[in-house]
Design a protein around this motif. Structure first.
Motif, PDB file in Angstrom:
ATOM      1  N   TYR A   1       0.865  -1.190   0.000  1.00  0.00           N
ATOM      2  CA  TYR A   1       0.000   0.000   0.000  1.00  0.00           C
ATOM      3  C   TYR A   1       0.890   1.224   0.000  1.00  0.00           C
ATOM      4  CZ  TYR A   1      -3.282   3.553   1.620  1.00  0.00           C
ATOM      5  OH  TYR A   1      -4.033   4.688   1.750  1.00  0.00           O
TER       6      TYR A   1
ATOM      7  N   LEU B   1      -3.837  13.433   2.293  1.00  0.00           N
ATOM      8  CA  LEU B   1      -3.770  12.359   1.301  1.00  0.00           C
ATOM      9  C   LEU B   1      -4.257  12.873  -0.045  1.00  0.00           C
ATOM     10  CD1 LEU B   1      -3.365   9.287   0.692  1.00  0.00           C
ATOM     11  CD2 LEU B   1      -5.796   9.013   1.238  1.00  0.00           C
TER      12      LEU B   1
ATOM     13  N   PHE C   1       6.959   6.777   6.302  1.00  0.00           N
ATOM     14  CA  PHE C   1       7.014   7.921   5.405  1.00  0.00           C
ATOM     15  C   PHE C   1       8.410   8.145   4.849  1.00  0.00           C
ATOM     16  CE2 PHE C   1       2.955  10.084   5.479  1.00  0.00           C
ATOM     17  CZ  PHE C   1       2.331   9.578   6.603  1.00  0.00           C
TER      18      PHE C   1
ATOM     19  N   TYR D   1       1.101  12.006   0.277  1.00  0.00           N
ATOM     20  CA  TYR D   1       0.505  13.090   1.037  1.00  0.00           C
ATOM     21  C   TYR D   1       1.124  14.414   0.609  1.00  0.00           C
ATOM     22  CZ  TYR D   1      -1.842   9.890   4.244  1.00  0.00           C
ATOM     23  OH  TYR D   1      -2.673   8.941   4.788  1.00  0.00           O
TER      24      TYR D   1
ATOM     25  N   ASP E   1      -3.486   7.272  -3.585  1.00  0.00           N
ATOM     26  CA  ASP E   1      -2.845   6.066  -3.062  1.00  0.00           C
ATOM     27  C   ASP E   1      -2.997   4.940  -4.072  1.00  0.00           C
ATOM     28  OD1 ASP E   1      -5.489   5.294  -0.589  1.00  0.00           O
ATOM     29  OD2 ASP E   1      -5.555   5.531  -2.764  1.00  0.00           O
TER      30      ASP E   1
ATOM     31  N   LEU F   1       2.366   2.994   8.663  1.00  0.00           N
ATOM     32  CA  LEU F   1       2.909   3.685   7.509  1.00  0.00           C
ATOM     33  C   LEU F   1       4.339   4.100   7.801  1.00  0.00           C
ATOM     34  CD1 LEU F   1       0.110   6.152   6.311  1.00  0.00           C
ATOM     35  CD2 LEU F   1       1.067   4.247   5.009  1.00  0.00           C
TER      36      LEU F   1
ATOM     37  N   PHE G   1       5.026  13.883   0.476  1.00  0.00           N
ATOM     38  CA  PHE G   1       5.581  12.717   1.168  1.00  0.00           C
ATOM     39  C   PHE G   1       5.023  11.443   0.545  1.00  0.00           C
ATOM     40  CE2 PHE G   1       7.634  14.670   4.780  1.00  0.00           C
ATOM     41  CZ  PHE G   1       6.954  15.862   4.967  1.00  0.00           C
TER      42      PHE G   1
ATOM     43  N   SER H   1       3.338   0.711   3.355  1.00  0.00           N
ATOM     44  CA  SER H   1       3.000  -0.179   4.462  1.00  0.00           C
ATOM     45  C   SER H   1       2.595  -1.523   3.886  1.00  0.00           C
ATOM     46  CB  SER H   1       1.880   0.393   5.329  1.00  0.00           C
ATOM     47  OG  SER H   1       0.629   0.183   4.733  1.00  0.00           O
ATOM     48  N   LYS H   2       2.464  -2.493   4.798  1.00  0.00           N
ATOM     49  CA  LYS H   2       2.135  -3.849   4.351  1.00  0.00           C
ATOM     50  C   LYS H   2       0.644  -4.089   4.302  1.00  0.00           C
ATOM     51  CE  LYS H   2       5.301  -5.600   7.205  1.00  0.00           C
ATOM     52  NZ  LYS H   2       6.117  -6.606   7.920  1.00  0.00           N
ATOM     53  N   GLY H   3      -0.086  -2.982   4.147  1.00  0.00           N
ATOM     54  CA  GLY H   3      -1.504  -3.154   3.853  1.00  0.00           C
ATOM     55  C   GLY H   3      -2.377  -3.226   5.074  1.00  0.00           C
ATOM     56  N   ARG H   4      -3.455  -3.881   4.959  1.00  0.00           N
ATOM     57  CA  ARG H   4      -4.516  -3.824   5.939  1.00  0.00           C
ATOM     58  C   ARG H   4      -4.179  -4.606   7.200  1.00  0.00           C
ATOM     59  NH1 ARG H   4     -10.248  -3.710   3.825  1.00  0.00           N
ATOM     60  NH2 ARG H   4     -10.013  -1.490   4.170  1.00  0.00           N
TER      61      ARG H   4
ATOM     62  N   ARG I   1      -2.414   0.466  -4.592  1.00  0.00           N
ATOM     63  CA  ARG I   1      -2.127  -0.845  -4.027  1.00  0.00           C
ATOM     64  C   ARG I   1      -1.289  -1.637  -5.020  1.00  0.00           C
ATOM     65  NH1 ARG I   1      -4.674  -1.341   0.513  1.00  0.00           N
ATOM     66  NH2 ARG I   1      -6.501  -0.070   0.910  1.00  0.00           N
TER      67      ARG I   1
END
Lengths: 114, 116
Positions: free
Chosen positions: A32, A46, A104, A36, A49, A102, A89, A93-96, A51
């Motif tokens: 993910y 934001l 940055f 920003y 984004d 996150l 920025f 992250s590794k998702g849900r 995936r």
């Protein structure tokens, strides 16, 4: 842990030209990738984004591309306008999940020259 | 919606004093984050809550820092005693996800802290 590098740290472009900001990430499990925008005196906001199951996403003048093999992703702003001047920025992250955080990048200060 | 509300916007204090930063997240959001921003270190995640429960406080720099979230509409970040190196902009953010805490963060306008 995840490490996100962002380049360049500063970028100046003529109004109407395109701007490109690049980020690399270290953890191949990351899936993910948000971007920003932070204007002076405000918190980050934001703007787009993506995936890892998508290679490109576009929203009007803004687009993000992702290369999972190379572990890098980029923000593209076309037809730049003075209001695009801000610090941008990237993050990864590794998702849900409740435990996912996150990470940055260090930010890119974009200046649009009228 | 008024967005994430932080207070105060600016805080100037003397070394050794207690500082309390406040945050009201967006109504209905399930996760709340405290970040610190400096030129040297960028955006650092200090702590985050999900459903008012602290999930990860590994970013809290020292025992001088503490955070609470007594209910879904309020959180505090406290520094006691404060030191000059704590000077930074502190952001609170909230996100709507109950199970996906890292998506679509909404940031407040931040508190500019100066410790003299």
């Amino acid at each position: 842990g995840e490490n996100v590098e962002q380049h360049p740290s500063t970028l100046s472009v003529q109004e109407g030209d395109s701007a490109v900001i690049k980020c690399t990430y270290s953890d191949s499990a990351s899936n993910y990738f948000p971007w920003y925008k932070q204007e002076l005196g405000k918190g980050p906001q934001l703007i787009i984004d993506i995936r890892s199951n998508v290679g490109e996403k576009k929203d009007q003048r803004i687009a993000v591309t992702l290369n999972k093999t190379a572990k890098h992703f980029s923000l593209h702003i076309t037809e730049t306008q003075p209001e695009d001047s801000a610090v941008y920025f990237c993050a990864a992250s590794k998702g849900r999940g409740v435990d996912e955080k996150l990470t940055f990048g260090t930010g890119t200060r974009l200046t649009i020259i009228p | 919606d008024a967005g994430v509300i932080q207070s105060p916007r600016h805080e100037v204090t003397e070394m050794g004093q207690e500082v309390t930063l406040r945050c009201k997240p967006i109504s209905g959001h399930n996760s709340l984050f405290w970040y610190r921003q400096t030129m040297m270190r960028g955006l650092e995640l200090l702590i985050y809550f999900n459903n008012n429960v602290p999930i990860d406080d590994s970013g809290m720099p020292e025992d001088r820092f503490s955070a609470k979230m007594p209910n879904a509409s309020f959180s505090t970040l406290k520094i006691q005693p404060s030191e000059p190196r704590d000077s930074a902009v502190y952001f609170c953010a909230s996100s709507p996800g109950l199970f996906a805490t890292n998506e679509k963060l909404f940031f407040g306008s931040g508190t500019q802290l100066s410790v003299l």
